[in-house]
Scaffold this active site. Sequence first.
Site, PDB file in Angstrom:
ATOM      1  N   ASN A 189       0.592  -1.734  -0.205  1.00 25.79           N
ATOM      2  CA  ASN A 189       0.464  -0.335  -0.432  1.00 25.79           C
ATOM      3  C   ASN A 189       0.902   1.262   0.157  1.00 25.79           C
ATOM      4  O   ASN A 189       2.040   1.189   0.288  1.00 25.79           O
ATOM      5  CB  ASN A 189      -0.873   0.021   1.001  1.00 25.79           C
ATOM      6  CG  ASN A 189      -0.949   0.672   2.336  1.00 25.79           C
ATOM      7  OD1 ASN A 189       0.451   1.266   2.241  1.00 25.79           O
ATOM      8  ND2 ASN A 189      -1.898   0.766   2.979  1.00 25.79           N
ATOM      9  N   ASP A 190       0.440   2.207  -0.839  1.00 26.42           N
ATOM     10  CA  ASP A 190       1.193   3.374  -0.516  1.00 26.42           C
ATOM     11  C   ASP A 190       1.425   4.141   0.364  1.00 26.42           C
ATOM     12  O   ASP A 190       3.177   4.283   0.450  1.00 26.42           O
ATOM     13  CB  ASP A 190       0.403   4.496  -1.504  1.00 26.42           C
ATOM     14  CG  ASP A 190      -1.275   4.823  -0.620  1.00 26.42           C
ATOM     15  OD1 ASP A 190      -1.292   4.706   0.209  1.00 26.42           O
ATOM     16  OD2 ASP A 190      -1.705   6.404  -0.813  1.00 26.42           O
ATOM     17  N   GLY A 218      -7.129   9.709   2.002  1.00 26.80           N
ATOM     18  CA  GLY A 218      -7.042   8.990   2.491  1.00 26.80           C
ATOM     19  C   GLY A 218      -5.818   9.045   3.785  1.00 26.80           C
ATOM     20  O   GLY A 218      -5.510  10.460   3.813  1.00 26.80           O
ATOM     21  N   GLU A 239      -2.855   0.702  10.414  1.00 28.27           N
ATOM     22  CA  GLU A 239      -4.002   1.604   9.698  1.00 28.27           C
ATOM     23  C   GLU A 239      -4.650   3.117  11.065  1.00 28.27           C
ATOM     24  O   GLU A 239      -6.348   2.852  10.889  1.00 28.27           O
ATOM     25  CB  GLU A 239      -5.128   0.510   9.480  1.00 28.27           C
ATOM     26  CG  GLU A 239      -5.368  -0.206   9.247  1.00 28.27           C
ATOM     27  CD  GLU A 239      -4.907   0.728   7.075  1.00 28.27           C
ATOM     28  OE1 GLU A 239      -5.844   1.731   6.876  1.00 28.27           O
ATOM     29  OE2 GLU A 239      -4.789   0.187   6.550  1.00 28.27           O
ATOM     30  N   CYS A 252     -17.157   7.478   7.819  1.00 28.76           N
ATOM     31  CA  CYS A 252     -15.590   7.036   7.083  1.00 28.76           C
ATOM     32  C   CYS A 252     -15.986   6.184   6.239  1.00 28.76           C
ATOM     33  O   CYS A 252     -16.841   5.195   5.900  1.00 28.76           O
ATOM     34  CB  CYS A 252     -15.452   6.563   8.274  1.00 28.76           C
ATOM     35  SG  CYS A 252     -12.831   6.237   7.795  1.00 28.76           S
ATOM     36  N   GLU A 261      -9.399   9.537   9.632  1.00 26.94           N
ATOM     37  CA  GLU A 261      -9.687   9.550   8.290  1.00 26.94           C
ATOM     38  C   GLU A 261     -10.932  10.314   7.512  1.00 26.94           C
ATOM     39  O   GLU A 261     -10.511  11.520   7.484  1.00 26.94           O
ATOM     40  CB  GLU A 261      -9.661   8.488   7.377  1.00 26.94           C
ATOM     41  CG  GLU A 261      -9.743   8.662   5.462  1.00 26.94           C
ATOM     42  CD  GLU A 261      -9.029   7.698   4.784  1.00 26.94           C
ATOM     43  OE1 GLU A 261      -8.335   7.290   5.333  1.00 26.94           O
ATOM     44  OE2 GLU A 261     -10.382   6.997   4.550  1.00 26.94           O
TER      45      GLU A 261
HETATM   46 ZN   LIG Z   1     -12.562   4.799   9.268  1.00 21.69          ZN
END
Ligand SMILES: [Zn+2]
Length: 399
Positions: A189-190, A218, A239, A252, A261
């Site tokens: 993932n980025d 995000g 996360e 979200c 986020e």
């Molecule tokens: Zn979320």
Amino acid sequence: MEGVNTINSKAVGGLNESLIVNTIRRRGPISRVDIAKLTGLTAPTVTNISGKLIEHGLIHEYMVGEYSGGRRPVLLKVNSEIANMIIVDIRSKEMIGYLINGGLEIKEQTCYDIQHLKEEKILSLLENTIEQCYSSENGKLALAIGIIVRGPVMSREGLSLFSPSAGWRNVPLKYLVEKQFQLPVFVENDMRAMALGAYHYGPYRDIKNAVFLGVGGGIGSGIILNGELYRGLGDSAGEIGHTVVDVDGPLCSCGNYGCLEAMASESALVNITVKSINDGESSLVSEMVKGDMDAIRPKHIYAAAEEGDLLAIKMLQHVAKYIGMGAANIINIFNPQLVLIGGGIVKGRVFMEETMMQVIKERALASCYSLARIEFSSEGRQDALKGIVDVVMEGIFLR
Ligand SMILES: [Zn+2]
């Protein structure tokens, strides 16, 4: 010399061999003495293995280093032609394909607009992008494929669990692309790619514990613990964007409410700006899009703030407060040496930094915060590219 586009398994077959190659490609040009210091291997082992790697064309003697008493050391560098690979960066608005080598030299580059496209179309453009790089003159020499994707990823399986921009869930990217192209595929993932790139190739590589907080459409993070990317048991660590900072907050992208986020990403910034304008506040942002609220993008808010627009500045400071809370949470949990904030939001840094730092100071425990450096990076995409190349190279050398 062996063909420079094949990795000779006898040359890098052992753990010590791959440890030395990885050290040279990340830290090179580097002396044998420094390799020994960094890896903990003995000097004769380093000399012996580096001789073998030179013979196989994976590294070369680059130049004579600085004098520091005794003989001037010869510095070793990885052969930049060591491995061609195809990298595809699936961003929120565009898909960029690169043919790049292990020395980070880009040989081909393609770009597709993927805004408003659905899963099927994006996957077919992914195939096109790889095909295009693969069919170029140097493309046939590609040894592997790396894919950067937004959202949570299970890297070992190459499974994109959820992509906020493409809107897909559980897409087995590794399986699909390997089946199509018969090359090893690595997916990251980025945010984690960005963390790896900034860590291994930036000015932070002597730091052992760092958290890279990426705030764009995000919010995610890459956690470096004891010099290694921490992936977690289920390959889903970092996360931070989906930790709750307001129990009564808005919905979200993950389906939960009040996540960081949803409160502090660039998407949240746009949402609160639109809401304020709809509630009757005046702003340059509204003029910039000629009253079309759907056309508001983060760039309009940064530009309006630069013009002194009070609403835009207020919105950036509101978001800054929550990013500060997120950073304070990170600091309290990890007690890191560095929190590096990157992503699109850095464009609003001048209006946000003071608020962010104030909140971090108020919310983080002094014992956790006192030694932490908080820095900003605007090199996120470049770092992500370097990071995925690193993932691919490490994968190739361990095979
Ligand atoms: Zn979320």
